[in-house]
Design a protein around this motif. Structure first.
Motif, PDB file in Angstrom:
ATOM      1  N   LEU A 195      12.531 -20.679  25.017  1.00  0.00           N
ATOM      2  CA  LEU A 195      12.154 -21.735  24.066  1.00  0.00           C
ATOM      3  C   LEU A 195      12.871 -21.592  22.723  1.00  0.00           C
ATOM      4  CD1 LEU A 195       8.256 -21.980  24.539  1.00  0.00           C
ATOM      5  CD2 LEU A 195       9.948 -23.731  25.129  1.00  0.00           C
ATOM      6  N   MET A 212      -1.212 -11.564  20.022  1.00  0.00           N
ATOM      7  CA  MET A 212      -0.931 -11.809  21.438  1.00  0.00           C
ATOM      8  C   MET A 212      -1.123 -10.516  22.232  1.00  0.00           C
ATOM      9  SD  MET A 212       2.324 -14.374  21.507  1.00  0.00           S
ATOM     10  CE  MET A 212       2.408 -15.812  20.427  1.00  0.00           C
ATOM     11  N   GLY A 257      11.697 -15.819  30.263  1.00  0.00           N
ATOM     12  CA  GLY A 257      10.335 -16.324  30.144  1.00  0.00           C
ATOM     13  C   GLY A 257      10.301 -17.668  29.446  1.00  0.00           C
ATOM     14  N   ALA A 258       9.201 -18.383  29.650  1.00  0.00           N
ATOM     15  CA  ALA A 258       8.911 -19.626  28.928  1.00  0.00           C
ATOM     16  C   ALA A 258       9.866 -20.758  29.274  1.00  0.00           C
ATOM     17  CB  ALA A 258       8.861 -19.367  27.429  1.00  0.00           C
ATOM     18  N   GLY A 259      10.419 -20.740  30.484  1.00  0.00           N
ATOM     19  CA  GLY A 259      11.272 -21.853  30.883  1.00  0.00           C
ATOM     20  C   GLY A 259      12.113 -21.534  32.104  1.00  0.00           C
ATOM     21  N   ARG A 270      12.717 -22.058  43.562  1.00  0.00           N
ATOM     22  CA  ARG A 270      13.919 -22.580  42.905  1.00  0.00           C
ATOM     23  C   ARG A 270      14.759 -21.421  42.351  1.00  0.00           C
ATOM     24  NH1 ARG A 270      12.071 -26.316  38.561  1.00  0.00           N
ATOM     25  NH2 ARG A 270      10.416 -26.717  40.064  1.00  0.00           N
ATOM     26  N   GLU A 322       3.674 -14.087  36.772  1.00  0.00           N
ATOM     27  CA  GLU A 322       2.813 -13.711  35.648  1.00  0.00           C
ATOM     28  C   GLU A 322       1.520 -14.503  35.688  1.00  0.00           C
ATOM     29  OE1 GLU A 322       4.471 -12.686  31.565  1.00  0.00           O
ATOM     30  OE2 GLU A 322       3.263 -14.441  31.103  1.00  0.00           O
ATOM     31  N   GLY A 333       0.114 -13.608  25.331  1.00  0.00           N
ATOM     32  CA  GLY A 333       1.174 -14.539  24.927  1.00  0.00           C
ATOM     33  C   GLY A 333       1.112 -15.833  25.709  1.00  0.00           C
ATOM     34  N   HIS A 334       2.267 -16.449  25.889  1.00  0.00           N
ATOM     35  CA  HIS A 334       2.380 -17.753  26.554  1.00  0.00           C
ATOM     36  C   HIS A 334       2.146 -17.579  28.048  1.00  0.00           C
ATOM     37  CE1 HIS A 334       3.808 -21.550  27.834  1.00  0.00           C
ATOM     38  NE2 HIS A 334       5.017 -21.171  28.177  1.00  0.00           N
ATOM     39  N   ILE A 335       1.205 -18.317  28.614  1.00  0.00           N
ATOM     40  CA  ILE A 335       0.804 -18.093  30.008  1.00  0.00           C
ATOM     41  C   ILE A 335       0.777 -19.371  30.826  1.00  0.00           C
ATOM     42  CG2 ILE A 335      -0.541 -15.997  29.627  1.00  0.00           C
ATOM     43  CD1 ILE A 335      -3.058 -17.816  29.546  1.00  0.00           C
ATOM     44  N   GLY A 336       0.804 -19.184  32.154  1.00  0.00           N
ATOM     45  CA  GLY A 336       0.606 -20.289  33.085  1.00  0.00           C
ATOM     46  C   GLY A 336      -0.874 -20.449  33.409  1.00  0.00           C
ATOM     47  N   PRO A 394       5.496 -18.980  36.755  1.00  0.00           N
ATOM     48  CA  PRO A 394       4.047 -19.176  36.781  1.00  0.00           C
ATOM     49  C   PRO A 394       3.583 -19.900  38.040  1.00  0.00           C
ATOM     50  CG  PRO A 394       5.067 -20.807  35.351  1.00  0.00           C
ATOM     51  CD  PRO A 394       6.191 -20.039  35.992  1.00  0.00           C
TER      52      PRO A 394
HETATM   53  O1  TUI Z   1       7.094 -16.108  27.965  1.00  0.00           O
HETATM   54  C1  TUI Z   1       6.092 -15.476  28.160  1.00  0.00           C
HETATM   55  N1  TUI Z   1       5.267 -15.076  27.187  1.00  0.00           N
HETATM   56  C2  TUI Z   1       5.448 -15.373  25.864  1.00  0.00           C
HETATM   57  S1  TUI Z   1       6.767 -16.180  25.180  1.00  0.00           S
HETATM   58  C3  TUI Z   1       6.108 -16.062  23.684  1.00  0.00           C
HETATM   59  S2  TUI Z   1       6.841 -16.743  22.258  1.00  0.00           S
HETATM   60  C4  TUI Z   1       5.933 -18.185  22.175  1.00  0.00           C
HETATM   61  N2  TUI Z   1       5.059 -18.300  21.210  1.00  0.00           N
HETATM   62  C5  TUI Z   1       4.328 -19.421  21.086  1.00  0.00           C
HETATM   63  C6  TUI Z   1       4.442 -20.454  21.981  1.00  0.00           C
HETATM   64  C7  TUI Z   1       5.312 -20.313  23.016  1.00  0.00           C
HETATM   65  C8  TUI Z   1       6.079 -19.168  23.128  1.00  0.00           C
HETATM   66  C9  TUI Z   1       4.931 -15.402  23.741  1.00  0.00           C
HETATM   67  N3  TUI Z   1       4.591 -15.015  24.952  1.00  0.00           N
HETATM   68  N4  TUI Z   1       5.744 -15.105  29.412  1.00  0.00           N
HETATM   69  C10 TUI Z   1       6.504 -15.522  30.512  1.00  0.00           C
HETATM   70  C11 TUI Z   1       6.104 -16.864  30.934  1.00  0.00           C
HETATM   71  N5  TUI Z   1       6.931 -17.751  31.355  1.00  0.00           N
HETATM   72  N6  TUI Z   1       4.859 -17.358  30.926  1.00  0.00           N
HETATM   73  C12 TUI Z   1       4.948 -18.640  31.404  1.00  0.00           C
HETATM   74  C13 TUI Z   1       6.276 -18.867  31.668  1.00  0.00           C
HETATM   75  C14 TUI Z   1       6.939 -20.020  32.179  1.00  0.00           C
HETATM   76  C15 TUI Z   1       6.443 -21.304  31.961  1.00  0.00           C
HETATM   77  C16 TUI Z   1       7.140 -22.391  32.473  1.00  0.00           C
HETATM   78  C17 TUI Z   1       8.106 -19.841  32.903  1.00  0.00           C
HETATM   79  C18 TUI Z   1       8.774 -20.926  33.413  1.00  0.00           C
HETATM   80  C19 TUI Z   1       8.298 -22.184  33.187  1.00  0.00           C
HETATM   81  O2  TUI Z   1       9.022 -23.175  33.729  1.00  0.00           O
HETATM   82  C20 TUI Z   1       8.787 -24.488  33.387  1.00  0.00           C
HETATM   83  C21 TUI Z   1       9.981 -25.219  33.913  1.00  0.00           C
HETATM   84  O3  TUI Z   1      10.876 -25.459  33.121  1.00  0.00           O
HETATM   85  O4  TUI Z   1      10.008 -25.449  35.123  1.00  0.00           O
END
Ligand code: TUI
Length: 334
Positions: A95, A297, A117-119, A147, A159, A165-168, A140
């Motif tokens: 992100l 977090m 993570g996060a995408g 994929r 996860e 932190g950011h979760i599913g 998640p």
């Molecule tokens: O990423 C994390 N944990 C995090 S990132 C973070 S920084 C942050 N702070 C505030 C808001 C947002 C981010 C703090 N903690 N864990 C790994 C994780 N990845 N959790 C969930 C996902 C994830 C979510 C969607 C992975 C892939 C995804 O794909 C969506 C898509 O594009 O298909």
């Protein structure tokens, strides 16, 4: 039995006698590490010092890029290379707006592995793999895992929403076996794992490794404010809460004044105000130790963390306990 921590009024049971062995899996083979433990890529928390300590202990240490400026992350990678000769990795937080520049720098510097993570890291997969970097993607859901496997991920990290932190949406307990059924690459279980029982359970669910965040926050080598470590050690079962659902990026934190303010904004469906209020608050907690207005977090497993310990002790204790649990279960099954 009984508590080995007289200062705590909640149970942190004796871990019993320690034995010594390793649990080799495809994951340890792919990564060239001794123990199937990956350290979570925690922003403002997983610095080179922690990553190197975990790698030196036989796990895979990870530097958490978070929103870190590219130059600082480069220095962190170079520092980790000075502190360890063992494999370590970088977590790419997808992100972050300058993610293209971060990936280009990581390709230049070279690391053994990245976790993402996060995408969806699809855009970077080819370039990372071409450099020989192992790619482990946090997923998640089953669909994203498939994929990621199809575009070359070396392992997937499932996860669960017990994580910090950011979760599913799914729990580790149901996500892990579904991933093990759905993909051929190794599955790493994450979320809620802070001791050897969690490692053994993850293996029972089909995982070949675990990712551990919250317990490593309480590693001596972790450079976060000591007050945050003390708060985690003190945490009990219901001390975390998920906030920010209205933003589309829900985040698990230890409850405090900030989390209550965000919950109120969630109820009023004011995602922009949450983003504004949340800005800079992770650093406020982890670097400045503000336990009330910082974003603490951490995962539900905070309640399982009993002590601040060297990373090597954390790894050894978890592996020894997992070994003992698996042996005991094997005995019962006969
Ligand atoms: O990423 C994390 N944990 C995090 S990132 C973070 S920084 C942050 N702070 C505030 C808001 C947002 C981010 C703090 N903690 N864990 C790994 C994780 N990845 N959790 C969930 C996902 C994830 C979510 C969607 C992975 C892939 C995804 O794909 C969506 C898509 O594009 O298909």
């Amino acid at each position: 039995m009984g508590s080995r921590h007289g200062h705590l009024d909640h149970a942190c049971p004796d871990k019993g006698g320690l034995t010594r062995m390793a649990l080799p899996t495809r994951l340890t083979e792919i990564l060239g590490i001794e123990h199937p433990i990956i350290q979570g890529g925690m922003a403002w928390t997983a610095t080179a010092e922690l990553a190197a300590a975990v790698s030196n202990a036989g796990g895979l240490g990870i530097i958490g890029a978070g929103h870190m400026p590219t130059d600082i992350l480069r220095q962190q990678i170079r520092l980790a290379k000075e502190l360890t000769d063992m494999p370590f990795g970088v977590n790419l937080m997808l992100l972050t707006p300058h993610i293209d520049e971060i990936v280009a720098m990581v390709l230049e510097e070279g690391v053994h592995a990245v976790t993402t993570g996060a995408g969806n890291p699809g855009k970077y997969m080819g370039a990372l793999k071409e450099k020989g970097i192992k790619v482990l993607t946090v997923v998640p859901s089953v669909a994203l895992a498939k994929r990621m496997e199809s575009i070359g991920a070396d392992a997937v990290i499932g996860e669960g929403m017990e994580a910090g932190g950011h979760i599913g949406e799914l729990t580790t307990f149901v996500l892990t076996p579904q991933l093990a059924d759905a993909v051929d690459v190794p599955v790493v279980a994450a979320g809620g794992i802070a001791d050897g029982r969690g490692v053994a359970a993850a293996f029972a669910l089909g995982a070949e490794g675990v990712q551990v965040g919250t317990r490593f926050m309480c590693a001596e080598e972790c450079t976060i404010d000591p007050g945050v470590k003390a708060r985690i050690v003190k945490a009990r079962d219901r001390d975390t809460v998920v906030t920010g659902y209205s933003t589309g990026h829900p985040v698990r934190v230890i409850k405090n004044r900030l989390s209550r303010m965000i919950e109120e904004l969630d109820r009023e469906n004011k995602p922009e105000e949450i983003e504004e209020l949340g800005s800079g608050k992770l650093a406020l907690a982890m670097r400045e130790g503000d336990l009330e207005m910082g974003s603490l977090m951490a995962g539900q497993a905070a309640a399982l963390v009993c002590d601040v310990q060297p990373a090597a002790v954390i790894v050894t204790e978890m592996m020894d306990e997992a070994e003992n649990v698996l042996r005991r279960l094997g005995t019962i099954a006969r």
